[in-house]
Design an enzyme around this catalytic site. Structure first.
Site, PDB file in Angstrom:
ATOM      1  N   CYS A 190     -37.071  48.698 -49.881  1.00 50.05           N
ATOM      2  CA  CYS A 190     -35.838  47.909 -49.849  1.00 50.05           C
ATOM      3  C   CYS A 190     -35.030  48.223 -48.586  1.00 50.05           C
ATOM      4  O   CYS A 190     -34.473  49.312 -48.468  1.00 50.05           O
ATOM      5  CB  CYS A 190     -35.043  48.215 -51.118  1.00 50.05           C
ATOM      6  SG  CYS A 190     -33.341  47.656 -51.105  1.00 50.05           S
ATOM      7  N   CYS A 220     -31.369  49.102 -49.119  1.00 46.34           N
ATOM      8  CA  CYS A 220     -31.277  50.448 -49.715  1.00 46.34           C
ATOM      9  C   CYS A 220     -31.317  51.503 -48.615  1.00 46.34           C
ATOM     10  O   CYS A 220     -30.554  52.471 -48.638  1.00 46.34           O
ATOM     11  CB  CYS A 220     -32.430  50.700 -50.684  1.00 46.34           C
ATOM     12  SG  CYS A 220     -32.472  49.604 -52.102  1.00 46.34           S
TER      13      CYS A 220
END
Length: 103
Positions: A29, A32
């Site tokens: 991600c 993230c």
């Protein structure tokens, strides 16, 4: 930041003596990875709360238990309860503003 697993979640988060911000993330991600250094900074700058990480790929039961449908998702736990939720990557000032009453 400490990695938390299903086995350690109760002790590290639910029974913690102070608020705990849990960063639900995954290695693949991009957002993230962008928010992770910000959370590390916040963790290093305050003693009032702890910041920990839960890898949703490695801990799908925790992700399911806390209804994680989009990441990054940050949930602030106090006394074993979710008291605040932040979804999506945000700049540091925005995260600090959301957490101001806990910092």
């Amino acid at each position: 930041m400490k990695e938390v697993t299903t086995a350690s979640f109760e002790q590290d988060v639910l029974k913690a003596g102070k608020p705990v911000l849990v960063d639900f993330w995954a290695a693949w991600c991009g957002p993230c990875r962008a928010v992770s250094p910000i959370l590390e900074q916040i963790d290093g700058e305050t003693e009032k709360l702890d910041v920990v990480k839960v890898n949703v790929d490695q801990e799908p039961d925790l992700a399911m238990r806390y209804n994680i449908t989009s990441i990054p998702a940050m949930k602030l736990f106090k006394d074993g309860e979710v008291v605040k939720e932040l979804i999506g990557a945000r700049p540091k000032p925005a995260i600090e503003q959301e957490l101001a009453s806990f910092l």
